[in-house]
Design a protein around this motif. Structure first.
Motif: not given
Ligand code: COI
Length: 355
Positions: A10-24
């Motif tokens: 497993v090579e983990k991503a250095k940063t996550s894009k999850i905060h850019e996503v509008d889950f609603d």
């Protein structure tokens, strides 16, 4: 990089894009998670899978996927329950079908552990990406293609198996109007219709565009012989309700053995609904629409779950389906999603715990 006990790197991503996503406000399949699973077939064997940051892949222009279309995929979903638990639905069925498709396209079959452990580890890593909003899920797309090179028309010697994931909302919004196809075919006897081959979908796009120009959203595919029997609806299996009997076409080498299709059949039977698996002629559907016994027509597939059809067109005439208060489509959708989202007992043993 950390190596896991089961040799999955497993090579983990250095940063996550999850905060850019509008889950609603999720659309279907257009935002991708931070990681993907990649597994390479080289020197005659599948190498251990790796999980890496989601990224573009680089291929030689002579890779055989571009020329001879050795490409297959699966569609699955991960569901989050109200306590944050993450579940898959009958994942082994997808694994078995992937290898069935692989065999038909002369692609080497993948070991089960690579699929199941790879998938589970990827989803455990991406658990925060599995949406909890009603009707949303993490769409999981395992796919495999020829990365080996050469213009010789023969199977490639190298392949890639990848799993990418997309937090997704509904596939269709509302009911669809469909056209019963009289000219084009999705699949033929002895062909690859039962496989989840990319080319099966490519071949649908042009006839579907023609149907869209005529005011329909999807095509009901008919047999390649005489366009006499209905076989699939768009990229889904098709169900017809005549009076109180639910009917779907038998699987064969032209029809995909849909996981939702077979689950719907089992659920319907357990609800006491009369079911028939048999050929359904266009004539029978048109006559039933004319005499009022055609109650429902719906598509069933992983992405759209159950997709009710509002009307169908055939030979220049449109036939409306009745608006039912208690449709089989809504009952069956409720029952299957209750199992998928861990809202109800799973007497069939279909749910698979990820985390
Ligand atoms: C699915 O229902 O998951 C499918 O594979 C259909 C796809 C074309 C969205």
């Amino acid at each position: 990089m950390e190596t896991m006990a089961n040799t999955l790197v497993v090579e983990k991503a250095k940063t996550s894009k999850i905060h850019e996503v509008d889950f609603d406000n999720l659309s279907f399949g257009s935002t991708y998670t931070d990681h993907m699973l990649v597994c390479d077939y080289v020197n005659g064997e599948w190498k251990a899978p790796k999980i890496v940051p989601y990224q573009p892949i680089s291929l030689d222009p002579s890779a055989k996927i571009f020329h001879y279309g050795q490409s297959i995929f699966e569609g699955m979903k991960a569901y989050k329950d109200r306590d944050g638990g993450v579940w898959l639905f009958r994942p082994l069925e997808n694994f078995k079908r992937l290898n069935k498709s692989a065999k038909r396209l002369a692609i080497p079959e993948l070991p089960e552990a690579y699929f199941m452990e790879g998938l589970t580890t990827l989803l455990q890593l991406e658990r925060d990406w599995v949406p909890q909003n009603p009707g949303s899920s993490l769409y999981v797309r395992p796919f495999m293609f020829a990365s080996g090179t050469g213009f010789h028309a023969s199977p490639a010697d190298e392949y890639k198996f990848i799993i990418a994931c997309a937090p997704s909302g509904a596939y269709f919004s509302g009911k669809v109007k469909v056209l019963i196809e009289e000219t084009y075919s999705r699949a033929a006897n002895g062909g690859v219709g039962y496989a989840k081959a990319g080319g099966n979908y490519a071949g649908q796009f042009y006839p579907t565009q023609l149907a869209v120009e005529k005011g329909y959203q999807q095509v009901i595919w008919t047999d390649d012989n005489n366009h006499e029997f209905i076989e699939e609806a768009g990229a889904m299996n098709v169900f017809v309700r005549i009076n109180d009997t639910l009917i779907t076409a038998p699987t064969n080498d032209r029809i995909l053995d849909g996981v939702t299709r077979k689950s719907i059949l089992d659920i319907a039977k357990s609800e006491g609904i009369a079911t028939e698996v048999r050929k359904i002629s266009v004539k029978e559907v048109v006559e039933a629409a004319k005499n009022g016994s055609l109650k429902e027509l719906f598509g069933a597939g992983t992405a759209a779950v159950v997709s009710p059809i509002a009307a169908f067109g055939y030979q220049g005439v449109d036939y409306d389906l009745p608006e039912l208060e208690n449709s089989y489509a809504s009952l069956l959708k409720q029952r299957i999603t209750d199992i998928q989202y861990n809202r109800a007992e799973d007497k069939f043993g279909w749910r698979y715990k990820v985390i």
